[in-house]
Design an enzyme around this catalytic site. Structure first.
Site, PDB file in Angstrom:
ATOM      1  N   SER A 143     170.349 -13.452 108.892  1.00  0.00           N
ATOM      2  CA  SER A 143     170.940 -12.930 107.663  1.00  0.00           C
ATOM      3  C   SER A 143     171.250 -14.129 106.779  1.00  0.00           C
ATOM      4  CB  SER A 143     172.240 -12.183 107.991  1.00  0.00           C
ATOM      5  OG  SER A 143     173.004 -11.928 106.833  1.00  0.00           O
ATOM      6  N   TYR A 156     180.336 -11.049 112.507  1.00  0.00           N
ATOM      7  CA  TYR A 156     178.946 -10.967 112.052  1.00  0.00           C
ATOM      8  C   TYR A 156     178.402 -12.360 111.731  1.00  0.00           C
ATOM      9  CZ  TYR A 156     174.902  -9.197 109.426  1.00  0.00           C
ATOM     10  OH  TYR A 156     173.635  -8.914 108.974  1.00  0.00           O
TER      11      TYR A 156
END
Length: 296
Positions: A143, A156
């Site tokens: 990401s 995350y």
């Protein structure tokens, strides 16, 4: 992997989102034989409903990527149906956000087990046979959160920073075996990843954050619904695999932020250029890092 036609791809999370986009492009446009693996049977059924109208070779496997024995069984099933895997797309991932001080151990365990350890499980499952054949390619999905930390994204970000480091090491380690490695770092993608808590197993039930909350889902969706379409992103990935690119970063809007980050890191290092012990180490030629591997 210049010619993908007829080769075998194994895509985790393939029943929806970014991974389904990859499955569609690799099967329908590249002519690959594709296995879609997913923890959600409903997503697999929906995906196969789409592929049933196409003249493609796609096979579904129900898989929890945190289950190593199940992963090994999935490998055997894949090889029985299509043959050895040429392209491994470690795409499955989950996200849940909230204040760091409210996170539970289960919150940490769930995201780490899926986003990081699940990826390791995939590599450990398929890599030995790729090494035997001295061919193959691995695409790890991280990401832009592997570069940019934001409030309320602590777990995350931790997993995605780890995936980035893992992928960089893989690329250096696997080049001698003829195995390519790419890391895809999406920014906004128009998917339903915000609903990943719906697939959270009972063993991770205790959370300090939200559950199946429609209001939270709506707010999170509003952030990503203007993002790139998963099929368009998958086409970018396909071309990157053909070129054997390591970095897949189709989000130039992050350039100013990363330039600022990198400038701060360099400035912090330069504070110590006149430190006597640095000068001593430099003079002795010890403790100096080697040149990093060249990455495209």
């Amino acid at each position: 992997m210049h010619d993908l036609a007829g080769k075998v791809a194994f895509i985790t999370g393939g029943g929806s989102g970014v991974a389904l986009g990859q499955a569609r492009v690799f099967a329908e446009e590249a002519g690959m034989k594709v296995v879609i693996a997913d923890i959600r049977k409903d997503h697999l059924a929906d995906a196969m409903g789409h592929f049933s109208t196409k003249n493609v070779a796609v096979h579904p496997i129900h898989l929890d990527i945190t289950d190593r024995a199940a992963y090994a069984a999935a490998r055997e099933e894949t090889e029985k149906v299509f043959g050895p895997v040429d392209l491994l797309c470690n795409t499955a991932g989950v996200s849940q956000f909230g204040p760091l001080e409210q996170a539970s151990y289960d919150d940490w365990d769930w995201e780490i087990d899926v986003n990081l350890k699940g990826m390791v499980n995939g590599v450990m499952t398929f890599l030995p046979r790729m090494m035997e054949r001295k061919s193959g390619h691995i695409v790890n999905t991280a990401s832009m959160s592997a570069f940019v930390a934001l409030p309320r994204t602590s777990i995350y970000c931790t997993t995605k920073y780890a995936v980035r480091g893992y992928s960089e090491c893989l690329q250096m380690e696997l080049e001698k075996f003829g195995i390519g490695v790419s890391i895809l770092c999406p920014g906004g993608v128009n998917t339903n990843i915000h609903e990943s808590v719906l697939s959270r197993p009972d063993r991770y039930a205790k959370t300090g954050w939200y559950g199946a909350d429609p209001a939270v889902f709506a707010q999170l969706k509003s952030v990503i619904e203007t993002g790139i379409d998963p099929v368009d992103l998958a086409r970018i990935v396909m071309e990157a695999v053909k070129r054997n690119d390591f970095w897949i970063l189709p989000y130039p809007e992050f350039i100013p932020t990363l330039e600022q980050y990198n400038a701060e890191v360099i400035a912090a290092l330069k504070k110590y250029e006149n430190d006597p012990d640095y000068q001593r180490r430099k003079a002795m030629g010890r403790g100096m890092p080697g040149a990093p591997a060249k990455r495209s």
